[in-house]
Design an enzyme around this catalytic site. Structure first.
Site, PDB file in Angstrom:
ATOM      1  CB  SER A 163      56.042  49.495  70.061  1.00 19.53           C
ATOM      2  OG  SER A 163      55.605  50.300  69.121  1.00 19.53           O
ATOM      3  CG  ASP A 309      54.461  48.071  66.475  1.00 15.88           C
ATOM      4  OD1 ASP A 309      54.615  47.559  67.731  1.00 15.88           O
ATOM      5  OD2 ASP A 309      54.394  49.469  66.867  1.00 15.88           O
TER       6      ASP A 309
END
Length: 839
Positions: A163, A309
């Site tokens: 991320s 993500d």
């Protein structure tokens, strides 16, 4: 011949070694010892008696440790010389291979610290792997960690990130310095980066007008399945454009192991739920995939997989960096901390707590992989939310300070000055000159289009002015009228740079519904609340025909529909057929002071021809025909019960403001000349000009907006009251009742000042403003005299909310008029409330 671990055995071994050492010198390799005759009288090869007794047990070197494989590794700085000592292991490996006795001797002698250091001379230090966790705004702390590691002279050999950790880690791996990444994040326009909006100046003119007509919130896709939201609120094209610019020097590298620092990004396959380690391909797309928070970002498609993500499956990928070859791991965890019960009083706080619990438990599995020589840095930041990206300076500084507080735990990984400078020389990639784009390659689902630019343009996302020019040029292209930009990619042909523009279907599809709200309250008037709906069907034919409908339900009811049809491939010329029904309640007084109260209803249709003036504006000429009625009237008896309409008009609008809410730059100008004639079917003969102009001037956080607006009779009879443009209301002679002053002519001049008081971050309200206005205006029927002007002013607070700009203010004017206002609508009206529909 047998060789035991006896004194005699050692004598025989060293005697044989002495004879073998008389052979000519042999090159074994650049990182091994060279064997040959020695002139050192104390050398064991010339004096075998030195080994006639077993060697004494030597204390291990403080620089050495054993790895899991049992091999010693030298942890001293790579520029520190190995301690001198007696070592013949390298010579024996070259000269006595295959002799079992010598193998036993070699095994024994390898306990010498100097021999161990020689054996690992090709490594000189452990390979260091850096792991950067996800954590949204908390992940900005990784930049401070990198700054501290460099200050401590700790090199990094491998990076794995998730991320936000993949973004920071990917930029560092690509050759950017921590200071460059810091500068980008500290000065980033996060409202712009975390959106798909291109600079408003570069939007199409019709998009700008819809922003004024509807306080746009979320756009719903309309299909056979009904109303649906997009797969994510944003595609992420702005953050990708910024990352493209930052990674231009490594744009051709597809294997992430060949970056200045080998790199891996972790994402999640949303279809299977599996963890995906991205090790090659497009670096920016990989960072974007790892960053794709579900529901906020649309999934990133890579090799057919829809990726989101990586924090869902592996927020701290320690296993990944170990598989890359790291001997020692520095793992950086920077996430939200668990809150106390007293802080868990809202649904949002509880939802965030649940997410934090999930992520922390998931990371424990990875933390368990750390060994005794690995380092775990837990960065803790108070009073921060996951979306507080605008607090980047504080977060970065916290990462820096807390890493330096752990310098003792990291000291064994430091290297000397010369060695660290060599490391920086390998890691840093010079930016070179600015990228000047000389051509565009536009890739659309319908084909590829090439455009040579008459003059090179800089690809610079940070500097808004050149980016606006580039975006305006791209948006004006004919093939882009039905698509939107999905991504950019810098390419090079010979000595020229070009920009590949990857176009994609619009996120909202070809049919979509926008909704908004309009609220106008004043303490001396009734509250006017309206629900606003806009439905748009696009690409109805090969030239891009559109059907647009607009509905306002409230004190004022308006239904408006228009067929907009471009007539050339580049969609510059068009015709438009429109119809409108409008019902409005009028409460005010005439220029002579007579009270007015009536409901006016209009129905008409028209046909326009026009031209799109690039992205900045529109020119129209047209004819309108209709009827009107006046009901529930209280006031002058001369008001008719019904009337006919028929006029021709010419309209010009220029709009390159940077914001419809709190503009800081640009200009808005509109002008319209209409001629109502009986021969065209109207009840009245008159010619009227109507227009306004304002241009914000900004210095720092302060903005001054000079504005003038006017409705002037140019000739003919009196302008009938049902066609007059009124004054009164917030920033339209504040203090008076909204729309309460009528006559043939009206004019207003004002200075409006506002200052940004606070950035509130993503949420219900993004920014808070405070300001005031100084106003002068009047309505008149005959001749205007400056001394007749009425002066007014206001003070107000404003907020940029997801429903549109919201204002709370107090206005006063000459004559003792005063009112408090609450308004959910753009600061300045742009014609939506006029009888004739805005273009």
């Amino acid at each position: 011949m047998e060789h035991g671990l006896s004194h005699g055995g050692y004598v025989k071994l060293f005697s044989e070694s002495s004879r073998l050492s008389q052979r000519p010198k042999t090159e074994v390799g650049p990182n091994t010892l060279q064997t040959g005759v020695t002139d050192n009288p104390k050398s064991p090869s010339s004096q075998p008696w030195l080994a006639a007794t077993p060697p004494k047990k030597v204390n291990p070197s403080p620089h050495l440790r054993k790895t899991k494989s049992g091999r010693p590794q030298d942890l001293r700085p790579i520029d520190e010389p190995v301690t001198p000592g007696i070592c013949i292991a390298g010579a024996w490996r070259a000269s006595l291979a295959g002799t079992s006795a010598l193998v036993l001797a070699l095994t024994f002698l390898l306990h010498s610290p100097a021999c161990a250091a020689e054996e690992t001379s090709s490594e000189r230090r452990p390979k260091i792997g850096l792991v950067l966790s996800g954590g949204a705004a908390f992940g900005l702390a990784h930049v401070g960690v990198l700054k501290a590691l460099e200050e401590l002279h700790i090199p990094v050999d491998y990076i794995a990130g998730t991320s936000m950790g993949s973004v920071v880690g990917g930029l560092y791996a690509s050759g950017r310095s921590p200071e460059e990444i810091d500068d980008w994040l500290r000065h980033a326009d996060w409202d712009f980066l975390l959106s798909d909006s291109i600079p408003r100046e570069s939007e199409s003119f019709r998009t700008k007008q819809r922003e004024f007509d509807v306080n746009q919130g979320i756009a719903f896709k309309v299909s056979r399945k009904g109303l649906t939201l997009p797969a994510g609120l944003i595609h992420g094209r702005n953050v990708m454009a910024s990352l493209r610019e930052l990674t231009v020097p490594v744009r051709e590298i597809r294997d992430f192991a060949k970056l200045p620092i080998p790199f891996r990004a972790v994402a999640t396959d949303i279809e299977t739920g599996n963890k995906v380690v991205l090790r090659d391909g497009d670096l920016v797309e990989s960072m974007r995939a790892s960053l794709s928070v579900p529901a906020l970002f649309t999934p990133q498609v890579i090799r057919g997989a829809r990726l989101v993500d990586g924090g869902i499956t592996d927020n701290l990928p320690i296993d990944v960096v170990k598989e890359m070859g790291a001997d020692v791991v520095i793992a950086v965890e920077s996430i939200d901390q668990l809150k106390k019960s007293s802080d868990l009083e809202t649904a949002t706080s509880i939802a965030n707590q649940v997410l934090t619990i999930f992520v922390q438990k998931q990371m424990q599995e990875q933390i368990a992989r750390l060994g005794p020589d690995d380092v775990l840095l837990r960065i803790k930041i108070e009073d921060l939310g996951a979306a507080d990206f605008k607090k980047a300076p504080q977060v970065i500084d916290a990462g820096y300070q807390q890493t330096l507080q752990n310098r003792a735990r990291l000291a064994h990984l430091s290297v000397g000055e010369d060695a660290f400078q060599q490391y920086l020389a390998r890691q840093r990639v010079p930016r070179g000159k600015p990228v000047m784009v000389s051509f565009l390659n536009v890739k659309t689902p319908q084909g590829e289009f090439h455009h040579a630019l008459s003059k090179p343009m800089e690809f610079d996302v940070k500097s808004m002015h050149p980016f606006v020019r580039l975006q305006s040029l791209i948006g004006d292209l004919g093939e882009m009228q039905k698509f939107e930009v999905g991504d950019y990619q810098v390419i090079q042909r010979g000595d020229q740079y070009g920009l590949v523009v990857k176009a994609q279907q619009k996120k909202t599809g070809t049919s979509y519904l926008n909704f908004g709200f309009d609220l106008a309250y004043s303490s001396n008037d009734d509250t006017d609340f309206a629900l606003l709906l806009a439905y748009r069907m696009t690409e109805l034919n090969s030239l891009g025909g559109e059907w647009n409908s607009y509905l306002s339900i409230g004190e004022t009811t308006r239904v408006q529909t228009e067929w907009y049809q471009p007539i050339d491939w580049q969609r510059r010329l068009f015709f438009a057929a429109h119809a409108l029904f409008d019902s409005d309640y009028i409460l005010g007084r005439t220029g002579e002071g007579d009270p007015l109260r009536f409901r006016q209803q209009d129905e008409f249709a028209g046909l326009d021809l026009g031209a799109r003036l690039w992205q900045a504006g529109e020119l129209r000429i047209g004819y309108d025909r209709g009827v009107g009625r006046i009901m529930e009237k209280l006031g002058p008896a001369k008001l008719p019960s019904s009337f006919d309409r028929g006029w021709v008009h010419a309209d010009l609008i220029i709009d390159n403001l940077d914001s419809e809410s709190f503009a800081r730059h640009g200009i808005y100008a509109s002008s319209s000349v209409m001629a109502s004639r009986r021969e065209l079917g109207a009840s009245d003969n008159y010619t009227r000009f109507e227009g306004q102009m304002f241009a914000p001037i900004t210095f720092g956080k302060n903005t001054i907006v000079p504005r003038v607006s006017a409705s002037l009779k140019l000739g003919g009879e009196h302008v009938p009251i049902y066609d007059q443009v009124p004054l009164g209301g917030f920033l339209n002679l504040s203090g008076f009742r909204r729309g309460s002053l009528f006559d043939d002519n009206a004019a207003l001049a004002e200075l409006v000042y506002y200052r940004k008081l606070a950035d509130l971050g993503p949420g219900v309200a993004r920014s808070l403003y405070g300001g005031f206005s100084l106003e002068a205006g009047e309505v008149w029927g005959g001749h205007f005299r400056l001394e007749d002007a009425t002066f007014a002013g206001s003070v107000f607070l404003g907020a940029d909310t997801f429903l549109g700009p919201l204002f709370l203010g107090v206005g006063v004017s000459e004559g003792g008029n005063a009112a408090a206002y609450l308004q959910l609508a753009p600061l300045f009206r742009t014609g939506r409330n006029q009888i004739r529909p805005a273009p």
